[in-house]
Scaffold this motif. Structure first.
Motif, PDB file in Angstrom:
ATOM      1  N   GLU A  88       0.811  -1.215   0.000  1.00 19.56           N
ATOM      2  CA  GLU A  88       0.000   0.000   0.000  1.00 19.56           C
ATOM      3  C   GLU A  88       0.844   1.265   0.000  1.00 19.56           C
ATOM      4  N   SER A  89       2.023   1.215   0.629  1.00 21.86           N
ATOM      5  CA  SER A  89       2.861   2.406   0.704  1.00 21.86           C
ATOM      6  C   SER A  89       3.666   2.564  -0.588  1.00 21.86           C
ATOM      7  N   SER A  90       4.117   3.764  -0.861  1.00 23.28           N
ATOM      8  CA  SER A  90       4.826   4.035  -2.113  1.00 23.28           C
ATOM      9  C   SER A  90       6.180   3.348  -2.170  1.00 23.28           C
ATOM     10  N   GLU A  91       6.856   3.236  -1.030  1.00 20.88           N
ATOM     11  CA  GLU A  91       8.197   2.646  -0.999  1.00 20.88           C
ATOM     12  C   GLU A  91       8.191   1.163  -0.645  1.00 20.88           C
ATOM     13  N   ALA A  92       7.095   0.695  -0.056  1.00 21.96           N
ATOM     14  CA  ALA A  92       6.919  -0.719   0.318  1.00 21.96           C
ATOM     15  C   ALA A  92       7.893  -1.180   1.395  1.00 21.96           C
ATOM     16  N   GLU A  93       8.558  -0.263   2.077  1.00 22.55           N
ATOM     17  CA  GLU A  93       9.500  -0.683   3.116  1.00 22.55           C
ATOM     18  C   GLU A  93       8.767  -1.259   4.323  1.00 22.55           C
ATOM     19  N   VAL A 164      14.859  -3.601  -1.759  1.00 21.23           N
ATOM     20  CA  VAL A 164      15.464  -3.525  -0.420  1.00 21.23           C
ATOM     21  C   VAL A 164      16.689  -2.619  -0.444  1.00 21.23           C
ATOM     22  N   LYS A 165      17.503  -2.754  -1.469  1.00 20.50           N
ATOM     23  CA  LYS A 165      18.702  -1.903  -1.562  1.00 20.50           C
ATOM     24  C   LYS A 165      18.325  -0.435  -1.717  1.00 20.50           C
ATOM     25  N   SER A 166      17.201  -0.170  -2.382  1.00 22.90           N
ATOM     26  CA  SER A 166      16.765   1.226  -2.531  1.00 22.90           C
ATOM     27  C   SER A 166      16.341   1.821  -1.198  1.00 22.90           C
ATOM     28  N   HIS A 167      15.924   0.983  -0.258  1.00 20.33           N
ATOM     29  CA  HIS A 167      15.521   1.477   1.058  1.00 20.33           C
ATOM     30  C   HIS A 167      16.708   1.995   1.866  1.00 20.33           C
ATOM     31  N   LEU A 168      17.903   1.574   1.512  1.00 16.45           N
ATOM     32  CA  LEU A 168      19.080   1.975   2.281  1.00 16.45           C
ATOM     33  C   LEU A 168      19.332   3.480   2.199  1.00 16.45           C
ATOM     34  N   ARG A 169      18.782   4.126   1.180  1.00 18.61           N
ATOM     35  CA  ARG A 169      18.998   5.573   1.066  1.00 18.61           C
ATOM     36  C   ARG A 169      18.285   6.354   2.169  1.00 18.61           C
ATOM     37  N   TYR A 176      23.327   0.885   9.997  1.00 17.45           N
ATOM     38  CA  TYR A 176      22.339   1.117  11.049  1.00 17.45           C
ATOM     39  C   TYR A 176      20.917   0.869  10.569  1.00 17.45           C
ATOM     40  N   SER A 177      20.791   0.330   9.382  1.00 15.05           N
ATOM     41  CA  SER A 177      19.460   0.021   8.854  1.00 15.05           C
ATOM     42  C   SER A 177      19.037  -1.379   9.304  1.00 15.05           C
ATOM     43  N   PRO A 178      17.739  -1.623   9.441  1.00 17.56           N
ATOM     44  CA  PRO A 178      17.287  -2.989   9.774  1.00 17.56           C
ATOM     45  C   PRO A 178      17.647  -3.989   8.686  1.00 17.56           C
ATOM     46  N   GLN A 179      17.717  -3.505   7.442  1.00 18.43           N
ATOM     47  CA  GLN A 179      18.059  -4.407   6.337  1.00 18.43           C
ATOM     48  C   GLN A 179      19.459  -4.988   6.508  1.00 18.43           C
ATOM     49  N   HIS A 180      20.358  -4.216   7.106  1.00 17.07           N
ATOM     50  CA  HIS A 180      21.729  -4.677   7.314  1.00 17.07           C
ATOM     51  C   HIS A 180      21.761  -5.910   8.208  1.00 17.07           C
ATOM     52  N   GLN A 181      20.841  -5.982   9.159  1.00 14.08           N
ATOM     53  CA  GLN A 181      20.772  -7.119  10.067  1.00 14.08           C
ATOM     54  C   GLN A 181      19.905  -8.252   9.521  1.00 14.08           C
ATOM     55  N   ASP A 182      18.874  -7.882   8.787  1.00 12.73           N
ATOM     56  CA  ASP A 182      17.853  -8.866   8.413  1.00 12.73           C
ATOM     57  C   ASP A 182      18.156  -9.647   7.144  1.00 12.73           C
ATOM     58  N   ILE A 183      19.040  -9.121   6.286  1.00 14.53           N
ATOM     59  CA  ILE A 183      19.294  -9.738   4.985  1.00 14.53           C
ATOM     60  C   ILE A 183      20.779 -10.059   4.838  1.00 14.53           C
ATOM     61  N   LEU A 184      21.061 -11.254   4.322  1.00 12.44           N
ATOM     62  CA  LEU A 184      22.429 -11.657   3.990  1.00 12.44           C
ATOM     63  C   LEU A 184      22.491 -11.975   2.494  1.00 12.44           C
ATOM     64  N   ILE A 185      23.693 -11.915   1.937  1.00 11.37           N
ATOM     65  CA  ILE A 185      23.891 -12.249   0.524  1.00 11.37           C
ATOM     66  C   ILE A 185      24.745 -13.505   0.437  1.00 11.37           C
ATOM     67  N   ASP A 186      24.239 -14.504  -0.246  1.00  9.36           N
ATOM     68  CA  ASP A 186      24.936 -15.783  -0.350  1.00  9.36           C
ATOM     69  C   ASP A 186      26.005 -15.719  -1.441  1.00  9.36           C
TER      70      ASP A 186
END
Length: 273
Positions: A88-93, A164-169, A176-186
């Motif tokens: 529903e939100s424009s950024e979907a974060e 998700v990467k666009s949310h880092l801006r 210090y973003s939640p994405q830094h903790q919640d997502i890993l790259i294999d």
């Protein structure tokens, strides 16, 4: 008014832009076949039924509110779980963060009962109710999971990962973003959910880490003669050890919480008579 977000205010079904997660239990088909061969089907049924029946409450509004759960819809058939979360939100974060909070919590809860899960999260058109799941997103989620998520990880589609990467801006420092903790790259480039972040190092962390380790080591021993299955737990062991080592400065840390390195060796054998 329907509590299903895939109906409008007039209770008419609508297709909505959504995050769609497709999840299943690792090795379920093999375990079910084996249990029937050995006459242990009731034991397996009770284990699976109990685990899903209790942990699926994580996604229901009656569970302690981590998010506004009336915003999503969930459907279960055998060991397959489909979750739809309209954007529903424009950024979907907010929607993405809420969804992965619940999925990660579900994943660690199932894993601590010895049931490792895998899956994929995509974004696209979706409709869901008790009888039908319709839309390209469920097809995309299923295809992504079946092709690229053979190990116990829940991966993101390329579109979702780019989002998700666009949310880092939004953050002055991505660390210090939640994405830094919640997502890993294999190693293969796929992003996946870092579900072990749900283990709180200030409270029950080490007891749960020990239990997580126990199930991994059990499966490494059990599957030593089936390399294609053994590798799935080898992957999980590496993920477990990577995560645990990140807390080596926390009170209570000990190398005993790492998966035994001896179990991570699966060497070839020489031919013999």
């Amino acid at each position: 008014m329907s509590t299903n977000p895939y109906y409008d205010d007039n209770s008419k079904p609508i297709i909505r832009d959504s995050f769609c997660a497709y999840i299943d239990i690792l090795g379920f088909s093999e375990r079910m076949k084996y249990s029937f061969q050995k006459g242990r089907e009731l034991k397996l049924f009770n284990k699976i039924f109990s685990a899903i029946d209790s942990n699926v409450n994580i996604f229901k509004p009656t569970f302690p509110k981590l998010i506004k759960k009336e915003s999503l819809f969930i459907k279960i058939f055998t060991d397959n779980i489909v979750i739809g979360y309209p954007v529903e939100s424009s950024e979907a974060e907010y929607e993405f963060g809420s969804l992965i909070t619940l999925i990660s919590y579900f994943q660690i809860s199932m894993t601590l009962e010895g049931l490792f899960i895998r899956g994929a999260i995509v974004r696209g058109p979706l409709f869901m109710n008790e009888n039908i799941v319709f839309g390209t997103s469920i097809i995309d989620a299923y295809n992504l999971e079946s092709r690229f998520s053979s190990v116990p990880r829940i991966i993101l589609s390329e579109e979702v990962f780019n989002l998700v990467k666009s949310h880092l801006r939004f953050y002055p420092d991505s660390k210090y973003s939640p994405q830094h903790q919640d997502i890993l790259i294999d190693n293969d480039g796929f992003a996946y959910l870092n579900y072990l972040t749900n283990l709180d190092p200030e409270y029950l962390y080490w007891d749960m880490v020990r239990k997580h380790k126990k199930y991994i080591e059990y499966n490494l021993r059990k599957q030593i003669n089936t390399p294609h299955i053994w590798y799935k737990y080898f992957w999980t062991a590496n993920y477990h050890n990577y995560f645990v080592k990140g807390y080596n400065n926390y009170p209570g840390y000990d190398d005993k919480y790492l998966v035994d390195s001896v179990l991570l060796q699966n060497e070839p054998k020489r031919i013999s008579n």
